[in-house]
Design a protein around this motif. Sequence first.
Motif, mmCIF file in Angstrom:
data_model
loop_
_atom_site.group_PDB
_atom_site.id
_atom_site.type_symbol
_atom_site.label_atom_id
_atom_site.label_comp_id
_atom_site.label_asym_id
_atom_site.label_seq_id
_atom_site.Cartn_x
_atom_site.Cartn_y
_atom_site.Cartn_z
ATOM 1 N N LYS A 103 0.769 13.587 -6.784
ATOM 2 C CA LYS A 103 0.653 14.127 -8.147
ATOM 3 C C LYS A 103 1.982 14.621 -8.725
ATOM 4 C CE LYS A 103 -3.823 13.607 -7.838
ATOM 5 N NZ LYS A 103 -4.484 12.452 -8.477
ATOM 6 N N ARG A 156 0.503 8.347 -5.056
ATOM 7 C CA ARG A 156 -0.613 8.613 -5.971
ATOM 8 C C ARG A 156 -1.289 9.953 -5.637
ATOM 9 N NH1 ARG A 156 -0.059 5.600 -10.490
ATOM 10 N NH2 ARG A 156 0.328 3.411 -9.978
ATOM 11 N N GLU A 157 -1.395 10.243 -4.361
ATOM 12 C CA GLU A 157 -2.028 11.491 -3.934
ATOM 13 C C GLU A 157 -1.159 12.708 -4.235
ATOM 14 O OE1 GLU A 157 -2.654 10.845 0.191
ATOM 15 O OE2 GLU A 157 -4.627 9.910 -0.051
ATOM 16 N N LYS A 214 0.320 7.442 -0.855
ATOM 17 C CA LYS A 214 0.906 8.780 -0.737
ATOM 18 C C LYS A 214 1.466 9.252 -2.077
ATOM 19 C CE LYS A 214 2.201 12.404 1.601
ATOM 20 N NZ LYS A 214 1.234 13.299 2.250
#
Length: 259
Positions: A215, A212-213, A210
């Motif tokens: 941003k 990493r997604e 989560k």
Amino acid sequence: MTELVREGEVVLIYFDESRKFLVKAKTEGRLDTDRGYVFLKDIINKPYGSFVKTNLGFKAYILKPILNDFIEKFRRVTQIIYPKDLSFIVFISGITSGSIVVEAGTGSGVLTATLANFVKPKGKVYTYEIRKEFLEVAKRNIELAGLDSYVVFKNKSVEEGIDERDVDAVFFDLPTPWNYVEKAYDALKPSGALIIFIPTVEQLSKVILKLREHKGFVSIKAFDILLRSYKTLPGEIRPNTWTVAHTGYIVFARKILKQ
């Protein structure tokens, strides 16, 4: 400079590691133990670090309580975060006196008390807990430690959002913290720290994915803290047979402005 016990202060009476008692110095009452009793009036105006003797002749040392002494006496209604993890969590978060922080998942109040101890006297901890009965226990525990004036308790789920903005750090001790990453992002000031404590690898994987997604975070790291204690009796110095090994995973990340 020698500090004396004042009437009304909470004092640690220490016999050994299995016989430690928090008492209030007052003119009436006594502490009863299997080593005998001590009249509480007898510790008033005694220097910290000195001792009084029980009626059976045992030495009862008078110590000024530190945070861990209070935490050991907290009533526990949930699984707590251990000191080995608490110390690392505080260190990596970068919080200090004056920091404003948010915690979600008050539980028994152990992390809450730890955070309050480090942000005092100018900072504040805003702690969220959906179960009112847990919150009441945490309040009493934190009052015992004398840290309640640095904590704001909220009987509310972070799913509804975090009220505070531009906070220095957000701490999650929740079953599904990946669901609230955006809530943490909204509350944090740029470069502020998000710290998540979770017990299982499955949760760890979901949290990292989560983050990493999202941003909106960098410096994403995960840790597992191990600590080994030793017996300290002369002639028996060796690692203790019993130890607390894995307790949980600590995830760290810092907020950046989205491009």
